[in-house]
Design a protein around this motif. Structure first.
Motif, PDB file in Angstrom:
ATOM      1  N   ARG A   1      -5.434 -80.480 126.761  1.00 32.91           N
ATOM      2  CA  ARG A   1      -4.211 -80.942 126.048  1.00 32.91           C
ATOM      3  C   ARG A   1      -3.104 -81.068 126.874  1.00 32.91           C
ATOM      4  N   THR A   2      -2.657 -82.328 127.216  1.00 35.65           N
ATOM      5  CA  THR A   2      -1.581 -82.708 127.948  1.00 35.65           C
ATOM      6  C   THR A   2      -0.389 -81.888 127.517  1.00 35.65           C
ATOM      7  N   ARG A   3       0.574 -81.589 128.486  1.00 39.45           N
ATOM      8  CA  ARG A   3       1.774 -80.932 128.255  1.00 39.45           C
ATOM      9  C   ARG A   3       2.935 -81.761 128.416  1.00 39.45           C
ATOM     10  N   TRP A   4       4.051 -81.497 127.939  1.00 42.26           N
ATOM     11  CA  TRP A   4       5.240 -82.368 128.194  1.00 42.26           C
ATOM     12  C   TRP A   4       5.673 -82.504 129.688  1.00 42.26           C
ATOM     13  N   SER A   5       5.369 -81.308 130.412  1.00 40.24           N
ATOM     14  CA  SER A   5       5.815 -81.233 131.990  1.00 40.24           C
ATOM     15  C   SER A   5       4.897 -81.986 132.838  1.00 40.24           C
ATOM     16  N   ASP A   6       3.646 -82.455 132.190  1.00 40.73           N
ATOM     17  CA  ASP A   6       2.804 -83.416 133.052  1.00 40.73           C
ATOM     18  C   ASP A   6       3.349 -84.662 133.354  1.00 40.73           C
ATOM     19  N   ASN A   7       4.247 -85.277 132.523  1.00 33.79           N
ATOM     20  CA  ASN A   7       4.741 -86.502 132.671  1.00 33.79           C
ATOM     21  C   ASN A   7       5.706 -86.632 133.593  1.00 33.79           C
ATOM     22  N   ASP A   8       5.783 -87.614 134.333  1.00 35.58           N
ATOM     23  CA  ASP A   8       7.114 -87.840 135.234  1.00 35.58           C
ATOM     24  C   ASP A   8       8.228 -88.583 134.708  1.00 35.58           C
ATOM     25  N   MET A   9       9.220 -89.030 135.454  1.00 34.53           N
ATOM     26  CA  MET A   9      10.236 -89.764 135.113  1.00 34.53           C
ATOM     27  C   MET A   9       9.736 -91.223 134.352  1.00 34.53           C
ATOM     28  N   TYR A  10       8.647 -91.701 134.840  1.00 27.61           N
ATOM     29  CA  TYR A  10       8.417 -92.940 134.158  1.00 27.61           C
ATOM     30  C   TYR A  10       7.513 -92.956 132.906  1.00 27.61           C
ATOM     31  N   ASP A  11       7.614 -91.569 132.278  1.00 32.58           N
ATOM     32  CA  ASP A  11       6.923 -91.422 131.221  1.00 32.58           C
ATOM     33  C   ASP A  11       5.312 -91.397 130.994  1.00 32.58           C
ATOM     34  N   HIS A  12       4.758 -91.069 132.060  1.00 31.26           N
ATOM     35  CA  HIS A  12       3.260 -91.089 132.144  1.00 31.26           C
ATOM     36  C   HIS A  12       2.896 -90.016 133.180  1.00 31.26           C
ATOM     37  N   MET A  13       1.560 -89.404 132.911  1.00 24.36           N
ATOM     38  CA  MET A  13       1.293 -88.400 133.707  1.00 24.36           C
ATOM     39  C   MET A  13       1.270 -88.632 135.163  1.00 24.36           C
ATOM     40  N   ASN A  14       2.108 -87.679 135.912  1.00 23.44           N
ATOM     41  CA  ASN A  14       2.121 -87.628 137.204  1.00 23.44           C
ATOM     42  C   ASN A  14       0.833 -87.462 137.915  1.00 23.44           C
ATOM     43  N   ASN A  15       0.845 -88.541 139.119  1.00 23.03           N
ATOM     44  CA  ASN A  15      -0.468 -88.459 139.868  1.00 23.03           C
ATOM     45  C   ASN A  15      -0.936 -87.205 140.448  1.00 23.03           C
ATOM     46  N   SER A  16      -0.006 -86.206 140.677  1.00 14.46           N
ATOM     47  CA  SER A  16      -0.388 -84.944 141.248  1.00 14.46           C
ATOM     48  C   SER A  16      -1.187 -84.156 140.109  1.00 14.46           C
ATOM     49  N   VAL A  17      -1.028 -84.480 138.870  1.00 16.34           N
ATOM     50  CA  VAL A  17      -1.517 -83.839 137.571  1.00 16.34           C
ATOM     51  C   VAL A  17      -3.038 -84.074 137.553  1.00 16.34           C
ATOM     52  N   TYR A  18      -3.271 -85.321 137.891  1.00 14.22           N
ATOM     53  CA  TYR A  18      -4.462 -85.803 138.037  1.00 14.22           C
ATOM     54  C   TYR A  18      -5.575 -84.788 139.002  1.00 14.22           C
ATOM     55  N   ASN A  19      -5.141 -84.800 140.233  1.00 15.42           N
ATOM     56  CA  ASN A  19      -5.716 -83.694 141.177  1.00 15.42           C
ATOM     57  C   ASN A  19      -5.847 -82.619 140.785  1.00 15.42           C
ATOM     58  N   TYR A  20      -4.822 -81.954 140.088  1.00 17.44           N
ATOM     59  CA  TYR A  20      -4.885 -80.607 139.520  1.00 17.44           C
ATOM     60  C   TYR A  20      -5.947 -80.402 138.349  1.00 17.44           C
ATOM     61  N   LEU A  21      -5.977 -81.474 137.520  1.00 19.24           N
ATOM     62  CA  LEU A  21      -6.959 -81.517 136.443  1.00 19.24           C
ATOM     63  C   LEU A  21      -8.409 -81.547 136.963  1.00 19.24           C
ATOM     64  N   PHE A  22      -8.503 -82.669 138.092  1.00 14.95           N
ATOM     65  CA  PHE A  22      -9.879 -82.607 138.785  1.00 14.95           C
ATOM     66  C   PHE A  22     -10.407 -81.217 139.239  1.00 14.95           C
ATOM     67  N   ASP A  23      -9.333 -80.703 139.965  1.00 14.98           N
ATOM     68  CA  ASP A  23      -9.740 -79.292 140.668  1.00 14.98           C
ATOM     69  C   ASP A  23      -9.936 -78.372 139.393  1.00 14.98           C
ATOM     70  N   SER A  24      -9.360 -78.305 138.078  1.00 19.26           N
ATOM     71  CA  SER A  24      -9.750 -77.556 137.169  1.00 19.26           C
ATOM     72  C   SER A  24     -10.991 -77.610 136.584  1.00 19.26           C
TER      73      SER A  24
END
Length: 156
Positions: A22-45
């Motif tokens: 479940r995505t979190r508010w803090s996953d979004n960046d200033m462009y209002d989409h999930m920040n690229n670094s979060v993808y790597n975090y999720l893949f690692d998870s």
């Protein structure tokens, strides 16, 4: 890794393991989409969740543990909070001490894949930080073999 066009056609059925996030508010960046670094975090998870649950990995104490050797991601469309991600995992190659994972990120209730990433782990001995001469232990290998996909069959 397969071509971007081929990866863009991936479906959930191409992957033997799935984990929801479940995505979190803090996953979004200033462009209002999930920040690229979060993808790597999720893949690692999703990879480490599988290793812990199905391969006997206990990160603080296991004699062997994975080191990241390579990561890559192809992005196809954006995702943002408050969506639910479905992280799908497979193994494309399993060697003596290394594994090539493919992780796809889907948005729940949306058919098209959002991103596909590749992670390469090398399993090393905790004490030496070098691959074991005998390769990864049997429990790791057996668990990872359950995710191994024959790429020649998946293209049919």
């Amino acid at each position: 890794m397969a071509s971007s066009k081929h990866l863009k056609s991936r479906t959930r059925q191409d992957y033997p393991f799935m984990l929801e996030y479940r995505t979190r508010w803090s996953d979004n960046d200033m462009y209002d989409h999930m920040n690229n670094s979060v993808y790597n975090y999720l893949f690692d998870s999703v990879i480490n969740s599988y290793l812990i649950e199905h391969c006997g990995l206990h990160p603080p104490t296991s004699a062997q543990h994975p080191l990241m050797a390579h990561t890559h991601c192809d992005y196809f469309s954006a995702m943002s909070y408050p969506r639910v991600a479905e992280l799908c995992l497979r193994v494309n190659k399993l060697s003596k001490s290394s594994v090539v994972y493919e992780v796809a990120l889907f948005e729940k209730h949306v058919e098209q894949v959002k991103a596909v990433g590749e992670f390469v782990h090398v399993f090393v001995d905790r004490a030496t930080q070098r691959p074991n001469a005998n390769g990864m232990n049997d429990q790791l290998r057996t668990g990872l073999e359950k995710l191994l996909v024959d790429e020649s069959r998946s293209k049919l």
